[in-house]
Structures are given as structure tokens and as C-alpha cells.
Design an enzyme around this catalytic site. Sequence first.
Site, PDB file in Angstrom:
ATOM      1  N   LYS A   1       0.842  -1.203   0.000  1.00  0.00           N
ATOM      2  CA  LYS A   1       0.000   0.000   0.000  1.00  0.00           C
ATOM      3  C   LYS A   1       0.876   1.252   0.000  1.00  0.00           C
ATOM      4  O   LYS A   1       0.607   2.214  -0.733  1.00  0.00           O
ATOM      5  CB  LYS A   1      -0.929   0.004   1.213  1.00  0.00           C
ATOM      6  CG  LYS A   1      -1.990  -1.076   1.163  1.00  0.00           C
ATOM      7  CD  LYS A   1      -2.969  -0.970   2.314  1.00  0.00           C
ATOM      8  CE  LYS A   1      -2.367  -1.363   3.635  1.00  0.00           C
ATOM      9  NZ  LYS A   1      -2.002  -2.783   3.731  1.00  0.00           N
TER      10      LYS A   1
ATOM     11  N   MET B   1     -10.898   1.840  17.647  1.00  0.00           N
ATOM     12  CA  MET B   1      -9.959   1.825  18.765  1.00  0.00           C
ATOM     13  C   MET B   1     -10.601   2.072  20.124  1.00  0.00           C
ATOM     14  O   MET B   1      -9.925   1.993  21.146  1.00  0.00           O
ATOM     15  CB  MET B   1      -8.886   2.908  18.558  1.00  0.00           C
ATOM     16  CG  MET B   1      -8.042   2.743  17.332  1.00  0.00           C
ATOM     17  SD  MET B   1      -7.285   1.127  17.227  1.00  0.00           S
ATOM     18  CE  MET B   1      -6.425   1.058  18.781  1.00  0.00           C
TER      19      MET B   1
ATOM     20  N   MET C   1      -8.893  -5.487  15.641  1.00  0.00           N
ATOM     21  CA  MET C   1     -10.350  -5.329  15.644  1.00  0.00           C
ATOM     22  C   MET C   1     -11.108  -6.558  16.135  1.00  0.00           C
ATOM     23  O   MET C   1     -12.246  -6.456  16.561  1.00  0.00           O
ATOM     24  CB  MET C   1     -10.825  -4.962  14.232  1.00  0.00           C
ATOM     25  CG  MET C   1     -10.241  -3.678  13.716  1.00  0.00           C
ATOM     26  SD  MET C   1     -10.388  -2.342  14.905  1.00  0.00           S
ATOM     27  CE  MET C   1      -8.695  -1.835  15.052  1.00  0.00           C
TER      28      MET C   1
ATOM     29  N   GLY D   1      -5.202   0.749  13.604  1.00  0.00           N
ATOM     30  CA  GLY D   1      -5.511   0.591  12.186  1.00  0.00           C
ATOM     31  C   GLY D   1      -5.291   1.822  11.346  1.00  0.00           C
ATOM     32  O   GLY D   1      -5.199   1.727  10.128  1.00  0.00           O
ATOM     33  N   GLN D   2      -5.236   2.988  11.972  1.00  0.00           N
ATOM     34  CA  GLN D   2      -5.076   4.225  11.209  1.00  0.00           C
ATOM     35  C   GLN D   2      -3.765   4.914  11.610  1.00  0.00           C
ATOM     36  O   GLN D   2      -3.246   4.684  12.695  1.00  0.00           O
ATOM     37  CB  GLN D   2      -6.254   5.168  11.463  1.00  0.00           C
ATOM     38  CG  GLN D   2      -7.586   4.606  10.982  1.00  0.00           C
ATOM     39  CD  GLN D   2      -8.698   5.636  11.062  1.00  0.00           C
ATOM     40  OE1 GLN D   2      -8.898   6.413  10.150  1.00  0.00           O
ATOM     41  NE2 GLN D   2      -9.413   5.645  12.170  1.00  0.00           N
TER      42      GLN D   2
END
Lengths: 185, 771
Positions: free
Chosen positions: B80, B170, B339, B376-377
Site C-alpha cells: 500500500k 480503537m 479489531m 488501524g489508522q
Amino acid sequence: MARRTVAWAALLGLAGAGLSFTAVQEPGHEAAAGGEEFAANAFPPTLSDTEPHADAWREDGCLRCHETGVGDAPLVVHRDLPPLLLEVKCRTCHVLIPGSRPRERAAAAAAEPFAPNAFPPMMPASAVHDRAWLRDDCLLCHEDGTHGAPLVRHQDLPSLYLEAKCRSCHVQVRAVAAARPEAAE
Amino acid sequence: MGATRRDFIKGAAAAAVVAVAGRRLPAQGVAPEDAARWVKSVCRFCGTGCGVLLAVKDGRIAMLRGDPEHPTTKGLVCAKALFLPKVVHSPDRLTHPLVRKNGQLERASWEEAMELLAGRFAEAIERHGPDSVAFYGSGQALSEESYLASRLFKGGIGTNNVEGNPRLCMASAVGGYVTTFGKDEPMGCYEDIDHARVFFLVGSNAAECHPVIFDRIIARKQGRRDVLVIALDPRKSPIQTNVDLHLDPLPGQDLAVLHAMAQVIVGEKRHDLRFIERNVQFKATRDGQTVAVSFEEYVEFLSQYTPERAQMTTGVKAEKIVEAARLFALGPTMSLWTMGLNQRTRGVWANNLVHNLHLITGQIGKPGATSFSLTGQPNACGGVRDTGALCGNLPYGRVVTDAAHRAEMEKLWSAEPGTIPDKPGLDTMELFKALGEDRIRAMLILTTNPGQSLPNVEPYRRAMGGARPDKPFVAVIDAFPTRTTELADLVLPAAMWSEKSGVFGMSERRYQYMPQVLAPPGEARADLDVLLDFAARLERRGAVKEGFIAGRFQNADDVWEEMREASRGTAYDFRGMTRARLMKERGIRWPAPTEQHPGTARRYVKGEDPLLDEGPYADNSLADGEVKFYAAPEQRAVVWLRPALGPAEPPDAGYPFVLSTGRVLEHWHTGTMTMRAEELRRAYPEAFVEVHPVDAMKLGVRTGDRVKIESRRGAAVIKAWVTERPRPGSVFVPFHWQDEDSLINRVTIDACDPISKQPEYKICAVRLEKV
């Protein structure tokens, strides 16, 4: 392997029976101009002189790239061919021209705004590459060219890469051309 | 052509030498003389925070490479990141403002757009009060942007209706850290990977969602028989390639497995009694009240969770639970989760139970021993959690319900005393419900795509875009057209990664500077510019006190200076992170209270955490290496006695399958960026649903067949992939695709954890039908 090549049709006398077939050609490989009156796409496209093409003679692996466009490979369009042609070697009909370059790729590279080799090569959509996700043993083939696998060139990368998953960087292609995301407006 | 493996290794070794020697590493494909300049930066996808080098030439990014000098990612990046240049230079970028007129979005000037934005917000505030407006931000916004938005809404407008998409990913991790340790954020660091001997991966497909972290785990494991990976996950995700022990509970039943592991540990006397006596307290909730309990009561509580009983309720074999418990206690053990643990109606409790295992074994605060939530971010931690850009929070560990905390921030912000409301605002799901009920009259959405990402998305799509009289006003700032911009009344084109400068804060508390190296396309503007403009126009309309923001801040650098000051006296103290330092160094981990402090690898550890040396948390009676959980009540971390409850919507006769959603390596979240890189798009051009062969046979489904996945809320029609990855009775669908058929969040459930308010994306009941 799935569908197969082109000019066997002529050998089998099918061309004269009006059966049509087409193939995507690289620019510069059009039928000879200047008096020769052959139909468009009368001749199967020739192959540039690259290592994968040399190996394809033996390995029948052409569609790994030419069905999905891996490495900017021109896409195969083999319409209306009899089933027998799906089984033959691509090199039976497609002639390799020693010393010739893949012109379409060169032209694309010239127009490409990114640096050469900016992006890691994509992996073909084949069963062996599906398993590579699980086995991380890509180098078994790609370090010495077993089964015609392109050799890895990872100069100047950090040593940690030696122990990383190949799939972390190398994307496996599964589609010829996916539709772009719809613009909302 | 090419190189042998030996050449490869030699080349890599040479590269390492070059890196150590401090020379700039030439990247393959760009000769040094061809590249105008190489710039260090940071990836903008997941929370790993990979350091990258950008080759910038002729106003474009010609190439991206991993930064071999980066202290934690060491040159690794994933696909990515490598394709980020194509994302940024995509022709699909939004380049000018759009205003909805007669049902259509039409091009507008910035002046018209900003007047509309400020006018609609000011009107709502005047007519309906401050709580009629809201901000919905993102873990992808820069820290300065999230901080400024929170400052404007909480201290300027006077509403706590400030939320962000980290609520969706989160919030349960935050709840877990806060209820166990007193403050948010992990205490460990990525270097712990190099010291751990047991990795406990819980609900984490790190191989795809955090590839670089997983690559480091593989590197640690390579050639060492004493380094083991335990997975606790109903699905056999690609991490299975390197898992030594897989515990696969029925979906939603993992709490009992965690308790059973604790039962084995204390039953076999593998706990660390000295650590417990010095650092731990035990608590339970009885009749709605939190009560202190003893270690003996905890042991008694665990007796109902023997491995044999757990096997009956969870489906995990008792001997596997015993083996996992013994390995965990042996350590050094590093737990990592994402998650699968957080996106649950019992997400906070599940987080607590992982922390419990570390606390009773003392597997914490030592190299390789830590309890580490992966993010995740890129900036959920530094941007939203740390700056307090959630409805109940204020910057750097403060909360709106604490009068002293409110007073501190009102003073720093020069807000009138009492401006910040003393009650939390609406959480994300309540916010969008309120929008649908027209109680929220104006909402600003920044750098996120709730029109695709919210669970049970259809009612919320109607809330945002459904035509109705006097519909609330929805404005979106984004870089690409999305399933949310199509619903908006106003769309503002945003500068994205590398087109603006600011700070990302990733999972290990490392704040990193992202420089601007490109001009934004067309008329796109940095989000911070838009927020400053918005604030000034609200001030002119009297909706915000004059001079509250206008004139104080010209750019992100100015905002950063105030943020540093806001961290003074808190457990986050990063006053030592000057802008100049961040621009020079490859990130710094807080606490870092002085410009001389190198940053903190492990919090709560004497000799590493500077807050134990000086300031309100100092304790010089401790020896180096000793732990003190100074942010927790009585400075002891809490082992919680939580009941092992299941999901909100278990499968039944009508909906016999469990749907879980997640990601693939090549795409990120709602795909608005990764789908713009052709190679990534072609990797997964369309959605798929994983179906176990046993279920596929019963359903008559083969790979490639289209399957209707239907819940009580909605349906999606997606191609099947028959694979043994999911458990029988479970299906898995990534959520990246935005086409109508593939919009899997029409199916998911919006039931939330009662503590964290995070939705249960991971479990809902569905039925399948071949179509």
C-alpha cells in the site's frame, strides 16, 4: 492452461472457412505495409526477445501474464478458436524475434511519470502464487529461475527484507482491468 | 539478469552497512543524479507508522522506498505504501469545492463554499444551540487538525459533539487501557518484538493488516525454535503461516478462553505473586457498583472457567488452552490485538482480560513483555485519542467530566470559564442517529467515509443524504469522491498526504513529522487552512468569541506549539518535541518532557520513563527496571473480574451464520485511496465472501458463485470463495468495495459496547443464499 493460440487455425484450414480470430498486437508489429494486402491481424503477433518469452517455449506459462496483464503484457484475445488450439504451445504460432524489444512496454514507460522500477513487480494469478502467500518460499524458484521464474533483484534493500513475506510488497493480480471506482459526482 | 540468493544477501548486507554509515541509500530505479531530492516522511495508512523516503522530482513523487534508518520499521513497507505515489497523483482527486444545488453537486468558489459552511453552522447554533452542531473527524487527520477542530467545537462553540472514526476501531482499546492502567495508550514499543519469545495474537490478521509488524515477528521467529506464536481467532487468517498454536473459539466466546488461561496460570502457580502484591489490585462490578476484591476472590471467580468448561462453551480444546497458558506465563510474552478484540459489544472487557494475563504473570514492563494494541489508522493515537477529539475527552488524558481538566483547557485556550460542557457529547452512532432525527442540524465530516464505513449503514446514509424538508446540513472535506461525498450538501477538496505538513502519532507513542513536498492539485486546500478559515468566519458571525482562533494560529506549526504546552503536567508530556526536532529526527516517543530527552521506549518503568524521575508521578524509591502504574487509581493496575458474555446477535435458526468483516493486505478501509492505484485495484477487483467447504457443500455454492448475504438489516450479493479460512458456520467479507452489491456494511450490526460505544462489526447473524 486455458485458451490457446492463433495461426493453427490457418494450418487446420479453418481460416478459409471464414472463422475469425483476433489478437492484441504490439505497435510496430502490424502487417507489413507498402503493397502487401493481407487482412488485419492476419499474422499472430511476434514475441519480443525477453527471458520470459524464451522460457515460455518450454513452460507454457504465457497466460500467467497475458491473461491478466502482469508486467504490462499485451492481453490475449483468442476468439472463435477450436478447443484443440487451447492445448498447444504459444510458441507454435507466435514467433520470437531475436533482439526485439517489447515496444508497448517501452512506450508506456516513457509516458510513465514515476521512476523506473518504482513499484514492485506484480505476481501472476496462478495457483503456485496463491500458495506463495502461505509458504513464503518464493525464492525457491525466483533465486535461480526454476520453472522460468524471473530472478529477484533486491539490491540495496535492508536486510530485514530477507525475512519478510514477499506478499507484503508484491501484489497478486487477479483481474485484467477492474473498473475504476465510480466518481460520486 | 538478476542476482542469486548469495548476491541478494551480499547486497542487502552492503545496504545495511551503508545505512549504518549514514549515507543516503540510493533506491533501485532512481539514480541519485536523476532525483531532485530525497525526503524522509511517514506512511499514511495503518498505525505501524512506517518511515519512508520520497524521491521528489518536478513537483511529483517519482518513487517511495522504506527508510532503512527508521528506528522501528527499518526500511520495511508494504504494498500500500509503495503505491502511495499513484494514489496521490490519481486523476480522480477532488480539485474544487462542490455545492449541492437542486439535488446536484455543482462547482463553486471557495468563498461561496466557506460562507455557506459558516452560515449554516452559525444559523444552527443561533437557532438550536451549540449542541445542534457536530464534528466527525478521523484517525487520518493530522494531529494539529484534530486538535484545532476539538478546540474550536469544545472551547469555541461550546459543544462536546466532537467524534472521529477511531470510535469505530480503537475505542475498546482505549477503554481497556483506561480502566486497567488509568491512562490510554500502550506502555511498550515495537522493539519488544525483538525480545519476545511468545507472541499472543488476539483477533489480529497482522499478516495483512499490519504487514510490517508481522514481517518483524517473522524475522524474530526465523531460525529460532524458542520463539512461538499463539493465535486466538475464530478465523484462520494468513497469519497461520507462522502460528504454532491456534485457539479458534466460536465467534464472541473468546472471553471464556482468556479466563481459562488465567485459571490455568493461577491453578498451576505460574503467576507472579510478588508483582501482583506490588502493582496490582482486583475489582469487580456488583449491582452496578465497582467494588475491590481480593486475589483469593479472583481465584475463586476463575474456578468457573476451567479449560474443560471453556472447551464446552467455546469449542477450543482444553489441552490447547493449557498449553497456551503455560507458554504465556513462560514469556517474555507480547500480546498484540486489533479489531477482533475491539469491534465487539464486550470489547473493553476483552481488552481487560488480555491485560489481566500480563498483570498476573508480571509479563509487562520488561523487554519483550507487553500488552500492545495495534492501531488501524496512522493517527488514531496521536491525532484523535491523544488530542482528546472524542466526545468525552480533552487533550492529553483529560476528560470533560472533570472540572479541573475543563478549567485547565479553558485557561490554555482563553475560553470563557464554563464554555466546555461538563457532560460528554454524543458518541459516533448516537451522533448519526441524532442527524437522522434532525437533532443535529449541521455536521462537518473530515477525512473519513461514514457513508460506507458505519455499521448498518443504510439508515445513516439516509440521515446524511436523505431528501426531506429542512434537512440538516452536511459538509465533507476529502481528497476523493466517496460514498459520503455523494450524500453531502457541501464538498471541500482536501490536500492529502505529502501536500501538507504535520504530525502523525502511531501505536508505540511515536510522534512523526510529515513534511509537505507537493502542491495540492487544483484548488484543494489543507484541512487546517479550512478549519482556520471556518473559525474566523464563525467569529465574525458571533458564533465563537472573537480572537479565539483567528489571529492566534497561522499554520500547523503554531498549533503544535500550543499542543506541546497542553501536554505539560500530564502523563503524555511531550514538551521536548519541538518542531525542529521532529523535522530532523525519525519520530520521538512520549513522554519526552525536555528537548534533551530521547523519548521513552517503555512507560511506567523506572529508568526508562522520565515521569518517574521528576514531576507529579516521580518515585525515586524504585530501582531501575521496576514498574509503577502511576496513572492508575492507587497507582496499581486493575485486574478485572468480567463475566464472559457473548455477542449481541448470535446466530439462530433464521440467520444461522456469523458474518465477520475485515481487510486484505492490498486495500485499506473503504478503498477510496487504494482503489486508485491500478495494481492494487487489480489485486482484488471485486468483493468476495469466504465460505467454509462444509457450508459451501450444504448450500451448493462453489467458488465464483454469487451469494446473497442477508441479515435483519440488509443484504449484499458477493462472489463466494470456498476456503477453510473461516470456521464452519462463519463467513468473512472484507469491506473495501463501494459498489451497491458489495456494500457489506448494509448487513453489519450497529450494536455497541456499553463502555466504549464501539460497534460490533465482527459478529452478526446472517443467512446465505446462492443467487
